[in-house]
Design an enzyme around this catalytic site. Structure first.
Site, PDB file in Angstrom:
ATOM      1  N   HIS A  59       8.795  -5.313  10.585  1.00 45.15           N
ATOM      2  CA  HIS A  59       7.904  -4.151  10.706  1.00 45.15           C
ATOM      3  C   HIS A  59       7.433  -3.993  12.162  1.00 45.15           C
ATOM      4  O   HIS A  59       6.245  -3.931  12.457  1.00 45.15           O
ATOM      5  CB  HIS A  59       6.714  -4.323   9.765  1.00 45.15           C
ATOM      6  CG  HIS A  59       5.991  -3.036   9.452  1.00 45.15           C
ATOM      7  ND1 HIS A  59       6.584  -1.802   9.523  1.00 45.15           N
ATOM      8  CD2 HIS A  59       4.708  -2.796   9.067  1.00 45.15           C
ATOM      9  CE1 HIS A  59       5.716  -0.866   9.180  1.00 45.15           C
ATOM     10  NE2 HIS A  59       4.561  -1.440   8.907  1.00 45.15           N
ATOM     11  N   ASP A  82       5.361   5.074   5.322  1.00 43.22           N
ATOM     12  CA  ASP A  82       6.416   4.183   5.794  1.00 43.22           C
ATOM     13  C   ASP A  82       6.670   3.025   4.836  1.00 43.22           C
ATOM     14  O   ASP A  82       7.580   2.218   5.069  1.00 43.22           O
ATOM     15  CB  ASP A  82       6.104   3.658   7.204  1.00 43.22           C
ATOM     16  CG  ASP A  82       4.763   2.945   7.307  1.00 43.22           C
ATOM     17  OD1 ASP A  82       3.853   3.271   6.531  1.00 43.22           O
ATOM     18  OD2 ASP A  82       4.624   2.064   8.172  1.00 43.22           O
ATOM     19  N   ASP A 123       0.428  -5.031   7.282  1.00 46.40           N
ATOM     20  CA  ASP A 123      -0.522  -3.928   7.377  1.00 46.40           C
ATOM     21  C   ASP A 123      -1.923  -4.302   6.896  1.00 46.40           C
ATOM     22  O   ASP A 123      -2.405  -3.775   5.894  1.00 46.40           O
ATOM     23  CB  ASP A 123       0.002  -2.719   6.608  1.00 46.40           C
ATOM     24  CG  ASP A 123       1.222  -2.108   7.255  1.00 46.40           C
ATOM     25  OD1 ASP A 123       1.147  -0.936   7.651  1.00 46.40           O
ATOM     26  OD2 ASP A 123       2.259  -2.788   7.375  1.00 46.40           O
ATOM     27  N   HIS A 178       0.871  -1.170   0.000  1.00 43.91           N
ATOM     28  CA  HIS A 178       0.000   0.000   0.000  1.00 43.91           C
ATOM     29  C   HIS A 178       0.909   1.220   0.000  1.00 43.91           C
ATOM     30  O   HIS A 178       2.138   1.079   0.002  1.00 43.91           O
ATOM     31  CB  HIS A 178      -0.961  -0.011   1.192  1.00 43.91           C
ATOM     32  CG  HIS A 178      -0.297   0.028   2.532  1.00 43.91           C
ATOM     33  ND1 HIS A 178       0.602  -0.941   2.955  1.00 43.91           N
ATOM     34  CD2 HIS A 178      -0.373   0.924   3.551  1.00 43.91           C
ATOM     35  CE1 HIS A 178       1.033  -0.644   4.167  1.00 43.91           C
ATOM     36  NE2 HIS A 178       0.462   0.476   4.550  1.00 43.91           N
TER      37      HIS A 178
END
Length: 341
Positions: free
Chosen positions: A301, A61, A239, A57
């Protein structure tokens, strides 16, 4: 063939995944996300050699390091310039392309193609450096079901997930290895020779081949001598909300996958916070790895809201669910490493 991978970036900072697939005929380099400073340890030539860039996406970040990639490749003509991402990628990347002064570009001929990946179709636009990337040339849409891109040695699959915005989970599957079982030659009265290479490479050929003066059917030889073994595979998951429906979808999609690289944003004690932010905990990641029967889980992450001691505890919790869970080895984060004062 061989598949290798490297997590870019450090613990608590932006991360990305670099995958290399060596088919024997070609080496393909795939970059997944491009966060701030993720490319800082890569030589210029290695950045230039990246074949495909896949975005999960476009939060900052995950795209903050794009300028470093683009500076190395903006005028690249030696290979196609290809970028993939969820809906909106074409629009955002055009802004990134145009975020510089272009006044020496008229004689430059680099072409860039960017694709928005929707749940059932891929929409692609072409951008020309010669035009200072001013126009998104619509190249239309094509349907797809999971398989996003096919290279010489691998296939990339994509599954749309939910991060309060569409985000893409990726799986790289190395193509099956085709090898000649030479132990089967003698029982068939055959001797090794140059024809073996021809047999291995001409997978669709129905021709005949002359072996020591005797004609043989390529198809029959292939059936008797060729052994196929599944290639390696790696998933890149980050995410998105990992609720039960998402768990079920990914469990099916990940079947046969060996390595799962997955975000480790939250402690499991903060699961409600994770859900509100459409992220997952390390325990949820480990639960998915266990259900999907992958061989290895690599967590990355990590959120910098937690101190090192919590990162170690998060790894410990994940290992209680899925023992073969690690952090990237170059992070020097493991239960065996003493905490810093």
């Amino acid at each position: 063939m061989s598949l290798s991978f490297r997590i870019l970036g450090t613990a608590g900072s932006d991360n990305a995944l670099l995958v290399q697939v060596d088919s024997g005929q070609a080496v393909e380099r795939l970059l997944f996300d491009c966060g701030d400073a993720c490319l800082s340890d890569l030589p210029f030539a290695e950045i230039q050699a990246i074949d495909q860039l896949f975005f999960s996406h476009l939060h900052m970040d995950h795209v903050g390091g794009f300028d470093a990639f683009f500076r190395s490749t903006f005028n690249r003509q030696a290979k196609p310039n290809r970028i993939w991402g969820p809906p909106g990628t074409m629009r955002i990347l055009q802004h990134r392309f145009q975020g510089f002064l272009w006044n020496l570009h008229e004689e430059m001929a680099a072409t860039w193609r960017v694709s928005d990946v929707h749940p059932q179709e891929i929409h692609t636009a072409r951008f020309e450096l010669r035009e200072a990337f001013a126009t998104a040339h619509d190249e239309g849409a094509q349907p797809y079901v999971r398989k996003l891109w096919e290279g010489e040695g691998c296939v990339v699959e994509a599954i749309t997930m939910d991060h309060r915005t569409p985000t893409l989970a990726y799986i790289v599957r190395e193509k099956a290895r085709r090898n000649v079982d030479t132990s089967r030659l003698s029982p068939l009265g055959l001797k090794p020779g140059p024809w073996l290479k021809q047999l291995k490479e001409a997978s669709g050929s129905t021709d005949m081949v002359d072996i020591d003066g005797v004609m043989h059917s390529m198809n029959e030889l292939r059936e008797r001598l060729i052994v196929e073994t599944p290639g390696d595979s790696i998933a890149y998951l980050t995410d998105f909300l990992l609720d039960e429906p998402a768990m079920e979808r990914l469990t099916d999609a990940l079947q046969g996958c060996r390595v799962m690289v997955c975000e480790g944003q939250y402690r499991h004690a903060d699961i409600e916070l994770a859900r509100r932010n459409f992220h997952m905990t390390t325990v949820l990641a480990a639960t998915l790895a266990e259900r999907a029967r992958v061989e290895e889980l690599v967590l990355f992450h990590l959120s910098d809201r937690y101190p090192r001691a919590d990162w170690l505890e998060m790894l410990k919790e994940a290992r209680q669910v899925f023992p073969k869970t690690t952090y990237p080895p170059h992070w020097d984060l493991d239960l065996s490493v003493p905490q810093q004062a």
